[in-house]
Every structure is written in C-alpha cells, then in structure tokens.
Design a protein around this motif. Structure first.
Motif, PDB file in Angstrom:
ATOM      1  N   ASP A   1      69.503  39.496  28.325  1.00  0.00           N
ATOM      2  CA  ASP A   1      70.411  40.919  28.614  1.00  0.00           C
ATOM      3  C   ASP A   1      70.119  42.066  27.421  1.00  0.00           C
ATOM      4  O   ASP A   1      71.318  43.093  27.115  1.00  0.00           O
ATOM      5  CB  ASP A   1      72.187  40.451  28.539  1.00  0.00           C
ATOM      6  N   LYS A   2      69.067  41.704  27.035  1.00  0.00           N
ATOM      7  CA  LYS A   2      69.261  42.646  25.483  1.00  0.00           C
ATOM      8  C   LYS A   2      68.325  43.549  25.777  1.00  0.00           C
ATOM      9  O   LYS A   2      67.672  44.285  24.862  1.00  0.00           O
ATOM     10  CB  LYS A   2      69.281  41.811  24.613  1.00  0.00           C
ATOM     11  N   THR A   3      67.285  43.020  26.672  1.00  0.00           N
ATOM     12  CA  THR A   3      66.354  44.343  27.226  1.00  0.00           C
ATOM     13  C   THR A   3      66.009  45.242  27.098  1.00  0.00           C
ATOM     14  O   THR A   3      65.604  45.941  26.527  1.00  0.00           O
ATOM     15  CB  THR A   3      65.813  43.716  28.220  1.00  0.00           C
ATOM     16  N   SER A   4      67.001  45.971  27.567  1.00  0.00           N
ATOM     17  CA  SER A   4      67.032  48.005  27.832  1.00  0.00           C
ATOM     18  C   SER A   4      67.110  48.815  26.558  1.00  0.00           C
ATOM     19  O   SER A   4      66.681  49.030  26.682  1.00  0.00           O
ATOM     20  CB  SER A   4      68.162  48.147  29.024  1.00  0.00           C
ATOM     21  N   ASP A   5      68.015  48.027  25.408  1.00  0.00           N
ATOM     22  CA  ASP A   5      68.651  47.832  24.608  1.00  0.00           C
ATOM     23  C   ASP A   5      67.568  48.343  23.834  1.00  0.00           C
ATOM     24  O   ASP A   5      67.508  48.765  22.670  1.00  0.00           O
ATOM     25  CB  ASP A   5      69.415  47.106  23.671  1.00  0.00           C
ATOM     26  N   ILE A   6      66.670  47.363  23.365  1.00  0.00           N
ATOM     27  CA  ILE A   6      65.274  46.668  22.932  1.00  0.00           C
ATOM     28  C   ILE A   6      64.079  47.782  23.314  1.00  0.00           C
ATOM     29  O   ILE A   6      63.786  48.361  22.318  1.00  0.00           O
ATOM     30  CB  ILE A   6      64.914  45.655  23.111  1.00  0.00           C
ATOM     31  N   ASP A   7      64.231  48.252  24.204  1.00  0.00           N
ATOM     32  CA  ASP A   7      63.421  48.828  25.361  1.00  0.00           C
ATOM     33  C   ASP A   7      64.087  51.009  24.445  1.00  0.00           C
ATOM     34  O   ASP A   7      63.013  50.991  24.209  1.00  0.00           O
ATOM     35  CB  ASP A   7      63.807  48.527  27.040  1.00  0.00           C
ATOM     36  N   GLN A   8      64.630  50.509  24.199  1.00  0.00           N
ATOM     37  CA  GLN A   8      65.730  52.254  23.789  1.00  0.00           C
ATOM     38  C   GLN A   8      65.138  51.884  22.732  1.00  0.00           C
ATOM     39  O   GLN A   8      64.650  53.041  22.214  1.00  0.00           O
ATOM     40  CB  GLN A   8      67.217  52.964  23.837  1.00  0.00           C
ATOM     41  N   ILE A   9      65.422  51.290  21.466  1.00  0.00           N
ATOM     42  CA  ILE A   9      64.699  51.466  20.435  1.00  0.00           C
ATOM     43  C   ILE A   9      63.416  51.475  20.483  1.00  0.00           C
ATOM     44  O   ILE A   9      62.990  52.354  19.422  1.00  0.00           O
ATOM     45  CB  ILE A   9      65.578  50.116  19.215  1.00  0.00           C
ATOM     46  N   LEU A  10      62.956  50.897  20.788  1.00  0.00           N
ATOM     47  CA  LEU A  10      61.226  50.831  20.770  1.00  0.00           C
ATOM     48  C   LEU A  10      60.986  52.063  21.410  1.00  0.00           C
ATOM     49  O   LEU A  10      59.440  52.374  20.597  1.00  0.00           O
ATOM     50  CB  LEU A  10      60.381  49.387  21.658  1.00  0.00           C
ATOM     51  N   LYS A  11      60.966  52.121  21.674  1.00  0.00           N
ATOM     52  CA  LYS A  11      60.597  53.762  22.433  1.00  0.00           C
ATOM     53  C   LYS A  11      61.228  54.880  21.592  1.00  0.00           C
ATOM     54  O   LYS A  11      59.738  55.982  21.538  1.00  0.00           O
ATOM     55  CB  LYS A  11      61.148  54.180  23.898  1.00  0.00           C
ATOM     56  N   GLU A  12      62.370  54.952  21.435  1.00  0.00           N
ATOM     57  CA  GLU A  12      62.417  55.819  19.644  1.00  0.00           C
ATOM     58  C   GLU A  12      61.550  55.961  18.734  1.00  0.00           C
ATOM     59  O   GLU A  12      60.839  57.136  18.308  1.00  0.00           O
ATOM     60  CB  GLU A  12      63.877  55.989  19.454  1.00  0.00           C
ATOM     61  N   GLU A  13      60.931  54.357  18.607  1.00  0.00           N
ATOM     62  CA  GLU A  13      60.468  54.286  16.926  1.00  0.00           C
ATOM     63  C   GLU A  13      59.252  54.652  17.600  1.00  0.00           C
ATOM     64  O   GLU A  13      57.974  54.782  17.078  1.00  0.00           O
ATOM     65  CB  GLU A  13      60.054  52.981  16.598  1.00  0.00           C
ATOM     66  N   HIS A  14      58.651  54.343  19.132  1.00  0.00           N
ATOM     67  CA  HIS A  14      57.251  54.153  19.375  1.00  0.00           C
ATOM     68  C   HIS A  14      56.750  56.100  18.812  1.00  0.00           C
ATOM     69  O   HIS A  14      55.402  56.657  18.434  1.00  0.00           O
ATOM     70  CB  HIS A  14      57.083  54.154  20.397  1.00  0.00           C
ATOM     71  N   GLU A  15      57.972  57.330  19.590  1.00  0.00           N
ATOM     72  CA  GLU A  15      57.276  58.527  19.883  1.00  0.00           C
ATOM     73  C   GLU A  15      57.474  59.154  18.154  1.00  0.00           C
ATOM     74  O   GLU A  15      56.591  59.617  17.723  1.00  0.00           O
ATOM     75  CB  GLU A  15      59.075  58.930  20.111  1.00  0.00           C
ATOM     76  N   LEU A  16      57.834  58.625  17.339  1.00  0.00           N
ATOM     77  CA  LEU A  16      58.419  58.906  15.209  1.00  0.00           C
ATOM     78  C   LEU A  16      56.947  58.768  15.370  1.00  0.00           C
ATOM     79  O   LEU A  16      55.474  59.169  14.199  1.00  0.00           O
ATOM     80  CB  LEU A  16      59.177  58.653  15.393  1.00  0.00           C
ATOM     81  N   ILE A  17      56.438  57.506  15.665  1.00  0.00           N
ATOM     82  CA  ILE A  17      54.708  56.862  14.888  1.00  0.00           C
ATOM     83  C   ILE A  17      53.962  57.418  15.858  1.00  0.00           C
ATOM     84  O   ILE A  17      52.655  58.080  15.109  1.00  0.00           O
ATOM     85  CB  ILE A  17      54.891  54.863  15.397  1.00  0.00           C
ATOM     86  N   MET A  18      53.979  57.792  17.179  1.00  0.00           N
ATOM     87  CA  MET A  18      52.617  58.367  17.491  1.00  0.00           C
ATOM     88  C   MET A  18      53.047  59.706  17.610  1.00  0.00           C
ATOM     89  O   MET A  18      51.453  60.405  17.531  1.00  0.00           O
ATOM     90  CB  MET A  18      52.400  58.309  19.378  1.00  0.00           C
ATOM     91  N   SER A  19      54.018  60.479  17.076  1.00  0.00           N
ATOM     92  CA  SER A  19      53.500  61.728  16.369  1.00  0.00           C
ATOM     93  C   SER A  19      53.311  62.154  15.057  1.00  0.00           C
ATOM     94  O   SER A  19      53.959  62.822  14.475  1.00  0.00           O
ATOM     95  CB  SER A  19      54.965  62.451  17.241  1.00  0.00           C
ATOM     96  N   GLY A  20      53.657  61.198  14.450  1.00  0.00           N
ATOM     97  CA  GLY A  20      52.700  61.056  12.823  1.00  0.00           C
ATOM     98  C   GLY A  20      54.412  61.549  12.051  1.00  0.00           C
ATOM     99  O   GLY A  20      54.463  61.670  10.751  1.00  0.00           O
TER     100      GLY A  20
END
Lengths: 319, 422
Positions: free
Chosen positions: B383-402
C-alpha cells in the motif's frame, strides 16, 4: 377586448370598516409581492440549478470530504481533523505552498506590468497595430500543451535557442532551466507570462478607452510629459481595470496547474510542485480524496483571504 | 383547464421516467448473449487498434470457441487504471479486466472485486510461467498472466560491429558505450541511451543486488548511479537534463542511429517490428542480455507481467474464466508470440514461434537475451508503493540532472521514505 375596461377597484361595501379595507390592501400587496418573487425565482432558477449542481454541491461535498478518509470506492470514513493534522506535518504540502507563493510572486507583477505596458503601447494610432494586438493575444488561445512543448524546446539546456543566445553573449554556464532546481520556476513564470499577457492586454485596452481624452488634453496643456500623463491620468483612470485584472491574475496564479504539469510535472525533485498539482496527485493518482479535499480547502482559504485583502485595499484607496 | 394542470404536473414525471428508462437501457448494454445465440464475453482493454496482442488473443480464442463472442471494451491506455477503478465502483459487469500492473491488481483483488482463479492457477506448470508468482495473494490467485515483459539490452548491429555482448558486466557496458561514441555537434552519436525513468537505474540495481525498494535504505543504488553519471561525464550518453527537457523518446534514439545501445523492456521488440513493416525505420537491431553486476554467468533482470482477471460481477463468469485460462496457456502464448510479444508462458516451441516472426532478429545472442535466469518484479507491491515511487522518482531526477550528489540524493531518499511513508 372592447373599449377601455373600467379600472378595477377593491370592492368597498358601505358597512366595511377602514381596518378591513387596509387588511384587504395588505393581502393584495402580499399576493403581488409573492407573485413577483415567484417570477423572479423562475428567472434565476435554471441558472441557480446549474450553479447548485455543478458548483455549490461539489464545494460543500469537498468541504465535508475533507473530514473523511475516502478512496472513491469504499464508504467514506469520518476521521475528524486527521487530514488537517496530516497536512500540517506533510513536507509536500509546505513545499507546494512555498512554490505556489513563489510562482504567484513572479507571475502577478510581471503579467500585470507587461500586459499594461503592451496595452499602453498598442493603444497608439500606429500602422499595423491591429496585427500586433492579434499577435500578442495569440498565445492565449493556443493549446497549452503546445505552449509548454515549445517553451521546453526554447529552454532546452544544450540545444535550445535561449541558451545558445546566452552563450553567444558570453554566458559561460547558461541555466539548465526546467532540469535545474533553481531555474525551473523562473522558466515556468516566463512561459506563463508570455501566454497570459495578451489576454490581460485586451482587458487593459478596453480600460484605456474609458479614460476621458479631455483629461489628456488638460494634462498636455498644463505641460505634463508622457510619463507624467501616464502616472497622473492613465493609471488613476485604469484603477477599476487594474483592480479587476489583479484579482483575476492572483486567483489564476494560485490555481496554476496545467502548465506546470506539462512542462515540469512538479520537478526536478519537487521544486515546482504547486498546490493544485498536489491536490491532483493525492486525489486522482493516489485515491486519497479526503486528504486532497483538505488541501483544496487550504487553497480555497488562501485565495479567499488574498481576495478579501485586495477588496479591502481597493475600498480604502477609493475613500 | 383541469386537464392542463394535471398534464403540467404529470409531464415532468413522465419525462423523468423516460430519461431514467433510457439511461437504464444505455447502461445495460446488456445482453449476456448475442443475437446469433453466442455467449458474449466483454474484455476491458486499452488502445485496441494499436495493441495487436488483444486482437490476436480474441481472434485465436474465438476460432477455438465458436460459441463465444469476445467483445473488446476499448479504453485509452493512459486513463485505463482510473477508468477501471470507476467502472468497478459503479458496479460494471464487464466480464474480463486486463490487469495493466500488479499494484492495481492487488488493489482490486483485496477489495473483493475479482473472482478467485486459484483452481485454474494451481493447475498450471509453474516452471514454464514467468510472473505467475506475482499474482499470489496469500495463497490465492485472482488473475493469470498472459504476457511477461523483462528488460534486455537493445543494440544497433551496424554501430556495435563485432563487439561481444553476450556476458556484459556494467563495467564492460560502460567501456563499450565510450568506444561506440563518435562525432560531435549535430553529427554526434552516443554509445548508449539511458531513458529518464527511474527504473533504468533503480530497478536494475534492486534486481541485481537484492535491495528492497520499499525498505528505506537505498545505499544499494550507489554503484549504478556512479556508472550512469560516469557515462554522462564521459559524454557517452545523452545528458539526463537534455533528455527530460526535450522529452526524448527512447525509440528515436535507437531508430535514428543516435545511440548504439538502449536498455529497455522486451515490449519494444513488437513495436520495432511494426515500425519496420510500416517502413518507418530500417534499423538493423538485436537484443543482448542485460549487463550484470556479478559475472557469475546468470542473467538477472527486472520486468512486469500483464494479466487477465474475471470481474466478480461478470455476466458470463464461466466463459470469462475459459478465455482467461486459454489466453494465459500455451495457445494464447503462441498467439501473442506470433506478433513478437513475449508471453508469460514459455517453451522452446513458443520461443521458436517468437523468433520466426518476420523481421525478428534470429541470432543466438537475441535468443539468449529472451531467456534470462531470473526476472524480478520491477517494484514490490504494497500500500506504500505509489508514495515511495514518487519520492524515489523525485530524488532520481535531482541526482541524474546533477542537482544533488549521489550520496546526498540517497540520504534524502532514506530520510523522506522513513519520515513521510513508513
């Protein structure tokens, strides 16, 4: 109908007391009032029904929903103030609130200034002024997705014309725009000002027609220059329009959603996450309609407070 | 006069009743059987015209079962999950529902909206199925997978030449990517393309290290991020920020010869074949196994299955079950393999069918790529999948864009998942 009918008078009997006559008068007046009321209601009823069904009931529903936990499928569960407590502790809400104010702080004055400037410029009797007016209005009727896609291309960090131009001017590290936490919001503000300026320019143009030409003549005779005429004649004359436009831009700034959704989806990270987007994400994507309603209630209150303040300020300045 | 008054009173009632009756008729598009006496099975699916697997399954099933008429209920792919959720909430009686992802499946099943298919599932030969276990909810099954996609490494044969890509580690892959990078300016071709989805980095490290994406401790992402950012620094891959702001499609990178290698899901094979048939591209492509962290000879990758379930309120539950079982079985597998889609059920015969599709690369490497040792689920169901998915997506963008260092990004993921979700 034959000849003119005799005027209808209330039946008066010889023995009737003055009190009874007054009562009959009152009854007739009451009947007339009721009939007028009914006629009035029947005029506004269709409109009111539409408003009630499509606005009033959903708003009240959303208000009630903010106190429940509901996934749009199971029966709503009353949770009291839980959603508001969660709102208080939700870092996404605070980030979205801060971003919304940031957007509004950039979008409101810029749109106001640019559209007013355009309106004053294009209010002159110049050759091709109609073409220019149309050109500036055009972005407003263009599909928002197209606007977003075009701006994403213009602002592309390495191949976009904006950064190429900046490099040409000698900027060593031009901004990453929508992929940068610091520049994503300015990019959104630039795109939205470009899109909205034409619409508000038209409103200002309409307002400019109401400023009496004699005032400009008088000012000119008193030796006022263009800047003084703008400051002492145009601006005061445009006060009602400026007020209306400011309220409209303010409300639309706080409700911004579409451009952000298409251009940045709230990213990178959550640097452009705005309140409307949080409502959409929590309600539609995550199925937490109760919490989404609580956020929308917060947004509603913010808009209400700001609009009331604007009205108060307007009233004070009129005194 | 009186008659007029009565009419005025009755008329709205009549109109209202008529409207209700019409509405009933419209919603009750009913009929459990068609005019020619066939049993009708309605299947909720997406983009029927552009997703050829549905037609292949429906036509194949109807040919075997002439007494059943399978009718597609076509829904736009993007709004499919929302639409099905609303349909079920409104008591819709569509017989079969396609489960686009496992998270939605778990939601519908736990709410009691699907018919149990445990009997049918236990009869299946589990060794031949990929993704069947993902539908196990406390020993019960409510859907059967008919296709199972997993990630492989697509490559442009003309650009990679004779390089051995059969057992790549991520280090080998990075070296090759640098080697294949050529040119500059608008003529530049990159050695590889990493799409902007977080799965490209995160799901693969999770699958190959055994790290838990719901766990709140994401140190296991680090090596994969270092590799991806290293490629970016070496200019052997299109930068993340350019790919995301220009909304680059992964398809264009391979098919226009802009990138030599692209890690992507096996579903892409069918799309590439279709494009080739339509004359949209003439690329000489192949598939290799996903590069690995460990070089122990095993191929571990990630993927996600697609399944059919039977609506609890189905009008023709028996016929619906028949369709679902057939689609997930050998015959359904053959039907989808024929058009280049990877079925959940596999056997040598099915693989032969898959590789005999016109235009499909038939080399040994592509064949190996289609037989990974282990396919892990892209994202665990909770039941936590979609919330965690959102956080991981947001931080992924920040890491990959430097915008954030790998360490700072991972630290933020740990913190946010612990504070905001767990």
């Amino acid at each position: 109908m034959s000849a003119a009918a005799p005027p209808v008078a209330p039946p008066v009997t010889k023995n009737a007391s003055p009190g009874a006559s007054a009562a009959a008068h009152q009854a007739a007046a009451k009947r007339r009032r009721r009939r007028n009321l009914l006629v009035g209601w029947s005029f506004i009823l269709p409109n009111f029904l539409g408003f009630a069904a499509l606005t009033l009931v959903p708003v009240i529903g959303a208000l009630a929903m903010a106190f429940t936990q509901w996934d749009s499928y199971s029966t709503p569960k009353w949770v009291g103030l839980d959603n508001f407590q969660r709102l208080w502790n939700d870092s996404n809400f605070w980030a979205a609130l801060q971003n919304t104010f940031y957007y509004a702080a950039g979008h409101i004055p810029l749109t106001l200034g640019v559209s007013l400037g355009l309106a004053v410029l294009l209010n002159q009797k110049l050759r091709g002024v109609h073409v220019l007016r149309t050109a500036f209005f055009f972005p407003y009727i263009t599909s928002l997705v197209a606007v977003a896609v075009v701006w994403n291309m213009l602002l592309s960090p390495d191949s976009g014309p904006v950064n190429q131009f900046l490099s040409f001017l000698g900027v060593d590290h031009p901004p990453g725009w929508t992929s940068s936490r610091d520049w994503a919001m300015p990019a959104l503000i630039i795109a939205s000002v470009w899109r909205d300026m034409g619409y508000y320019m038209v409103l200002f143009l309409a307002g400019l027609q109401t400023v009496p030409a004699e005032l400009y003549e008088a000012a000119r005779m008193d030796g006022a220059g263009p800047w003084q005429r703008f400051w002492h004649v145009t601006l005061p004359g445009l006060r009602p329009t400026t007020f209306f436009v400011t309220v409209m831009i303010t409300v639309s700034s706080f409700k911004v959603f579409d451009l952000v959704q298409v251009m940045t989806e709230g990213g990178p990270g959550r640097s452009t996450l705005v309140l409307s987007q949080l409502i959409f994400r929590e309600g539609i994507t995550q199925g937490r309609f109760g919490y989404a309603s609580a956020v929308s209630l917060a947004l509603f209150l913010i808009c209400l407070v700001i609009t009331v303040i604007q009205f108060q300020m307007q009233r004070r300045s009129e005194r | 006069m009186k008659l007029k008054k009565s009419l005025a009173r009755i008329a709205p009632l009549v109109v209202a009743t008529a409207l209700t009756a019409t509405a009933c008729d419209a919603s009750g598009t009913d009929s459990s059987s068609s005019s020619d006496g066939k049993t009708v099975v309605k299947v909720a699916l997406w983009n029927y015209k552009t997703t050829p697997e549905f037609k292949a399954l429906i036509d194949g099933f109807e040919a075997k079962n002439p007494d059943i008429d399978v009718q597609p209920v076509d829904i736009l792919a993007d709004s499919y999950p929302d639409k099905v959720t609303t349909m079920l909430a409104g008591g819709d009686t569509t017989d079969v529902l396609t489960m686009k992802n496992v998270t939605d499946y778990a939601r519908y099943a736990t709410r009691g909206q699907l018919l149990p298919l445990t009997d049918e599932a236990t009869k299946l030969d589990k060794a031949s199925y990929s993704g069947l276990d993902d539908y196990n909810l406390k020993g019960k099954y409510y859907a059967l997978p008919y296709r199972s996609d997993f990630w492989v490494l697509f490559y442009n044969k003309d650009m990679t030449g004779k390089a051995d890509m059969s057992k790549l580690t991520w280090d080998d892959y990075a070296k090759l990517a640098k080697q294949f990078t050529k040119g500059s300016g608008s003529d530049k071709v990159y050695g590889t393309y990493l799409h902007t989805w977080r799965s490209v980095v995160q799901a693969i490290s999770s699958a190959q290290t055994g790290g838990d994406q719901l766990g709140g401790d994401y140190g296991f992402f680090k090596d994969q991020y270092d590799m991806a950012l290293g490629l970016q620094k070496a200019k052997a891959v299109l930068p993340f920020s350019a790919a995301s702001s220009n909304q680059i499609t992964y398809d264009s990178q391979l098919t226009t010869g802009k990138a030599a290698m692209v890690p992507m899901g096996s579903w892409w094979a069918a799309a590439l074949l279709a494009e080739k048939q339509q004359g949209k591209n003439d690329i000489n492509w192949g598939m290799a196994p996903m590069p690995q962290i460990k070089s122990d000879g095993k191929t571990v990758t990630f993927g996600s299955p697609t399944a059919f379930a039977v609506n609890k309120k189905a009008k023709n539950a028996d016929a619906a079950k028949k369709f679902v079982t057939w689609a997930s079985g050998p015959e359904g597998a053959a039907a989808v393999a024929k058009i280049g889609v990877t079925p959940a059920y596999t056997s040598d015969k099915i693989l032969d069918t898959f590789f005999s599709v016109d235009g499909m690369p038939t080399d040994a490497l592509s064949r190996t790529a289609m037989q990974p040792t282990t396919v892990k689920l892209e994202m665990p169901v909770s039941d936590k999948t979609s919330d965690i998915d959102q956080i991981l997506k947001e931080e992924h963008e920040l890491i990959m864009s430097g915008e954030k260092s790998v360490d700072a990004g991972i630290k933020e993921m740990d913190k946010r998942v612990k504070d905001e979700v767990q």
